[in-house]
Structures are given as C-alpha cells and as structure tokens.
Design a protein around this motif. Structure first.
Motif, PDB file in Angstrom:
ATOM      1  N   ILE A  17       1.101  -1.364  -0.335  1.00  0.00           N
ATOM      2  CA  ILE A  17       0.367   0.253  -0.572  1.00  0.00           C
ATOM      3  C   ILE A  17       0.630   1.204  -0.175  1.00  0.00           C
ATOM      4  O   ILE A  17       0.860   1.926  -0.626  1.00  0.00           O
ATOM      5  CB  ILE A  17      -0.639   0.010   0.694  1.00  0.00           C
ATOM      6  CG1 ILE A  17      -2.220  -1.162   0.941  1.00  0.00           C
ATOM      7  CG2 ILE A  17      -1.800   1.645   1.497  1.00  0.00           C
ATOM      8  CD1 ILE A  17      -2.125  -1.387   2.755  1.00  0.00           C
ATOM      9  N   VAL A  18       1.750   1.032   1.086  1.00  0.00           N
ATOM     10  CA  VAL A  18       2.779   2.331   1.091  1.00  0.00           C
ATOM     11  C   VAL A  18       3.793   2.572  -0.556  1.00  0.00           C
ATOM     12  O   VAL A  18       3.249   4.164  -1.105  1.00  0.00           O
ATOM     13  CB  VAL A  18       3.931   2.139   1.735  1.00  0.00           C
ATOM     14  CG1 VAL A  18       5.154   3.175   2.322  1.00  0.00           C
ATOM     15  CG2 VAL A  18       3.145   1.981   2.556  1.00  0.00           C
ATOM     16  N   GLU A  19       3.416   1.917  -1.573  1.00  0.00           N
ATOM     17  CA  GLU A  19       4.067   1.607  -2.314  1.00  0.00           C
ATOM     18  C   GLU A  19       3.315   2.282  -2.970  1.00  0.00           C
ATOM     19  O   GLU A  19       3.644   3.084  -4.179  1.00  0.00           O
ATOM     20  CB  GLU A  19       4.472   0.368  -3.578  1.00  0.00           C
ATOM     21  CG  GLU A  19       5.831  -0.512  -2.340  1.00  0.00           C
ATOM     22  CD  GLU A  19       6.278  -1.966  -3.476  1.00  0.00           C
ATOM     23  OE1 GLU A  19       5.506  -2.210  -4.551  1.00  0.00           O
ATOM     24  OE2 GLU A  19       6.705  -3.019  -2.377  1.00  0.00           O
ATOM     25  N   ILE A  20       2.036   2.285  -3.142  1.00  0.00           N
ATOM     26  CA  ILE A  20       0.476   2.354  -4.491  1.00  0.00           C
ATOM     27  C   ILE A  20       0.778   3.868  -4.056  1.00  0.00           C
ATOM     28  O   ILE A  20       1.141   5.015  -5.012  1.00  0.00           O
ATOM     29  CB  ILE A  20      -0.605   1.740  -3.965  1.00  0.00           C
ATOM     30  CG1 ILE A  20      -0.509   0.199  -5.120  1.00  0.00           C
ATOM     31  CG2 ILE A  20      -1.885   1.980  -4.891  1.00  0.00           C
ATOM     32  CD1 ILE A  20      -1.528  -0.716  -3.895  1.00  0.00           C
ATOM     33  N   VAL A  21       1.027   4.744  -2.457  1.00  0.00           N
ATOM     34  CA  VAL A  21       0.360   5.568  -2.237  1.00  0.00           C
ATOM     35  C   VAL A  21       1.921   6.699  -3.330  1.00  0.00           C
ATOM     36  O   VAL A  21       1.678   7.531  -3.335  1.00  0.00           O
ATOM     37  CB  VAL A  21       0.476   6.199  -0.820  1.00  0.00           C
ATOM     38  CG1 VAL A  21       0.267   7.240  -0.047  1.00  0.00           C
ATOM     39  CG2 VAL A  21      -0.665   5.348  -0.289  1.00  0.00           C
ATOM     40  N   THR A  22       2.859   6.369  -2.928  1.00  0.00           N
ATOM     41  CA  THR A  22       3.726   6.964  -2.914  1.00  0.00           C
ATOM     42  C   THR A  22       4.806   6.997  -4.654  1.00  0.00           C
ATOM     43  O   THR A  22       4.764   8.087  -5.159  1.00  0.00           O
ATOM     44  CB  THR A  22       5.214   6.780  -2.624  1.00  0.00           C
ATOM     45  OG1 THR A  22       5.654   5.043  -3.152  1.00  0.00           O
ATOM     46  CG2 THR A  22       5.394   6.692  -1.183  1.00  0.00           C
ATOM     47  N   ALA A  23       4.042   5.642  -5.677  1.00  0.00           N
ATOM     48  CA  ALA A  23       3.696   5.884  -7.026  1.00  0.00           C
ATOM     49  C   ALA A  23       2.493   7.068  -7.038  1.00  0.00           C
ATOM     50  O   ALA A  23       3.180   8.101  -7.901  1.00  0.00           O
ATOM     51  CB  ALA A  23       3.481   4.561  -7.806  1.00  0.00           C
ATOM     52  N   SER A  24       1.743   7.245  -6.704  1.00  0.00           N
ATOM     53  CA  SER A  24       0.643   8.348  -7.163  1.00  0.00           C
ATOM     54  C   SER A  24       1.255   9.343  -6.505  1.00  0.00           C
ATOM     55  O   SER A  24       0.997  10.543  -7.685  1.00  0.00           O
ATOM     56  CB  SER A  24      -0.709   8.229  -6.234  1.00  0.00           C
ATOM     57  OG  SER A  24      -1.454   6.669  -6.697  1.00  0.00           O
ATOM     58  N   LEU A  25       1.873   9.752  -5.618  1.00  0.00           N
ATOM     59  CA  LEU A  25       2.904  10.986  -5.274  1.00  0.00           C
ATOM     60  C   LEU A  25       3.591  11.301  -6.565  1.00  0.00           C
ATOM     61  O   LEU A  25       4.137  12.364  -6.975  1.00  0.00           O
ATOM     62  CB  LEU A  25       2.808  11.225  -3.422  1.00  0.00           C
ATOM     63  CG  LEU A  25       1.943  10.850  -2.443  1.00  0.00           C
ATOM     64  CD1 LEU A  25       2.815  10.987  -1.401  1.00  0.00           C
ATOM     65  CD2 LEU A  25       1.436  11.875  -2.147  1.00  0.00           C
ATOM     66  N   GLU A  26       4.275  10.259  -6.433  1.00  0.00           N
ATOM     67  CA  GLU A  26       5.520  10.545  -7.457  1.00  0.00           C
ATOM     68  C   GLU A  26       5.181  10.887  -8.606  1.00  0.00           C
ATOM     69  O   GLU A  26       5.833  12.007  -9.454  1.00  0.00           O
ATOM     70  CB  GLU A  26       6.134   9.289  -7.570  1.00  0.00           C
ATOM     71  CG  GLU A  26       7.150   9.281  -6.872  1.00  0.00           C
ATOM     72  CD  GLU A  26       7.773   8.298  -6.155  1.00  0.00           C
ATOM     73  OE1 GLU A  26       8.046   6.550  -7.369  1.00  0.00           O
ATOM     74  OE2 GLU A  26       8.516   7.245  -5.916  1.00  0.00           O
ATOM     75  N   SER A  27       3.865  10.152  -8.702  1.00  0.00           N
ATOM     76  CA  SER A  27       3.331  11.007 -11.041  1.00  0.00           C
ATOM     77  C   SER A  27       2.914  12.562 -10.658  1.00  0.00           C
ATOM     78  O   SER A  27       2.697  12.968 -11.814  1.00  0.00           O
ATOM     79  CB  SER A  27       2.167   9.644 -11.193  1.00  0.00           C
ATOM     80  OG  SER A  27       0.352  10.044 -10.120  1.00  0.00           O
ATOM     81  N   GLU A  28       2.630  12.666  -9.665  1.00  0.00           N
ATOM     82  CA  GLU A  28       1.847  14.094  -9.465  1.00  0.00           C
ATOM     83  C   GLU A  28       3.064  14.621  -9.289  1.00  0.00           C
ATOM     84  O   GLU A  28       2.940  15.900  -9.574  1.00  0.00           O
ATOM     85  CB  GLU A  28       0.790  14.085  -7.788  1.00  0.00           C
ATOM     86  CG  GLU A  28      -0.252  13.497  -8.645  1.00  0.00           C
ATOM     87  CD  GLU A  28      -1.553  13.680  -9.315  1.00  0.00           C
ATOM     88  OE1 GLU A  28      -1.398  15.179  -9.991  1.00  0.00           O
ATOM     89  OE2 GLU A  28      -1.618  13.463 -10.270  1.00  0.00           O
ATOM     90  N   GLY A  29       3.968  14.511  -8.536  1.00  0.00           N
ATOM     91  CA  GLY A  29       5.514  15.113  -8.425  1.00  0.00           C
ATOM     92  C   GLY A  29       5.215  15.830  -7.095  1.00  0.00           C
ATOM     93  O   GLY A  29       5.804  17.314  -7.012  1.00  0.00           O
ATOM     94  N   ILE A  30       5.018  15.121  -6.661  1.00  0.00           N
ATOM     95  CA  ILE A  30       4.831  16.037  -5.009  1.00  0.00           C
ATOM     96  C   ILE A  30       6.550  15.234  -4.707  1.00  0.00           C
ATOM     97  O   ILE A  30       6.181  14.173  -4.349  1.00  0.00           O
ATOM     98  CB  ILE A  30       3.717  15.642  -4.466  1.00  0.00           C
ATOM     99  CG1 ILE A  30       2.418  16.089  -5.136  1.00  0.00           C
ATOM    100  CG2 ILE A  30       3.823  15.315  -3.303  1.00  0.00           C
ATOM    101  CD1 ILE A  30       1.108  15.360  -4.754  1.00  0.00           C
TER     102      ILE A  30
END
Length: 110
Positions: A17-30
């Motif tokens: 779940i952490v991987e999914i969350v961080t990938a989403s943040l990375e995709s938004e440039g956060i």
C-alpha cells in the motif's frame, strides 16, 4: 478447451500500500518522505506538505489515540487514512479522510 481463469490476489500488505501511495505522489510530482519522524515517539508512514498518511492493511487496527497525537503535532495539518476497499467498510474510521485502493490493484487475472 480454454483454461479456467485464475485470480491471483496479492496480499494487501502494508508495504504494498505504501508503494501504491508513493507511486501516486511521484506521478503528481509531489515530494514526500516515508517513515518520517514527527518527534521521538511518532513515526508516520508517509508525510508531505503537512499531511500524514496512515496506511492500514486489511489486518490493521486503527489506533485513534495515535492519530490524535499526530493531529496535535504542529507540523501536521491533516491525517489521512489509506486502506484497501473492503477494509474501509469494516473499521471505525471516525472523522478522518479515507482514501481507498481499489481491489483491482491487488489482483492479477490470467
């Protein structure tokens, strides 16, 4: 004869779940930090821009006292719970914002 479809379900582990969350943040440039220490006794799963993301796997129990401690911290503007879809309907989440991860992100069909 066509073989029967088999679903392989990846366990909803905390790390996944952490991987999914961080990938989403990375995709938004956060920019974010994982395993961020607010103080000597408060390590949060993911932290960015004053937001604490508390990840709950399908077997996780929500510690409301811990979440209240996070909320009271001066660096924190919001605490957000992230959990798999079926888990969100089975736990008492209080007034926290809930982000659910769809079941399909854990399932592979052959």
């Amino acid at each position: 004869m066509k073989p029967k479809e088999i679903e392989l379900t990846i366990p909803e582990t905390h790390d996944r779940i952490v991987e999914i969350v961080t990938a989403s943040l990375e995709s938004e440039g956060i920019s974010y930090e994982t395993e961020y220490w607010l103080d000597d006794s408060s390590r949060v799963d993911v932290y960015y821009d004053g937001i604490v993301i508390e990840v709950k796997s399908s077997v996780g129990v929500i510690d409301h006292d811990k979440l209240a401690r996070y909320e009271a911290h001066p660096e924190v503007s919001e605490v957000v719970l992230v959990m798999p879809e079926p888990h969100a309907s089975r736990v008492e989440t209080g007034d926290y914002r809930i982000l659910t991860i769809p079941r399909e992100q854990f399932t592979v069909t052959f």
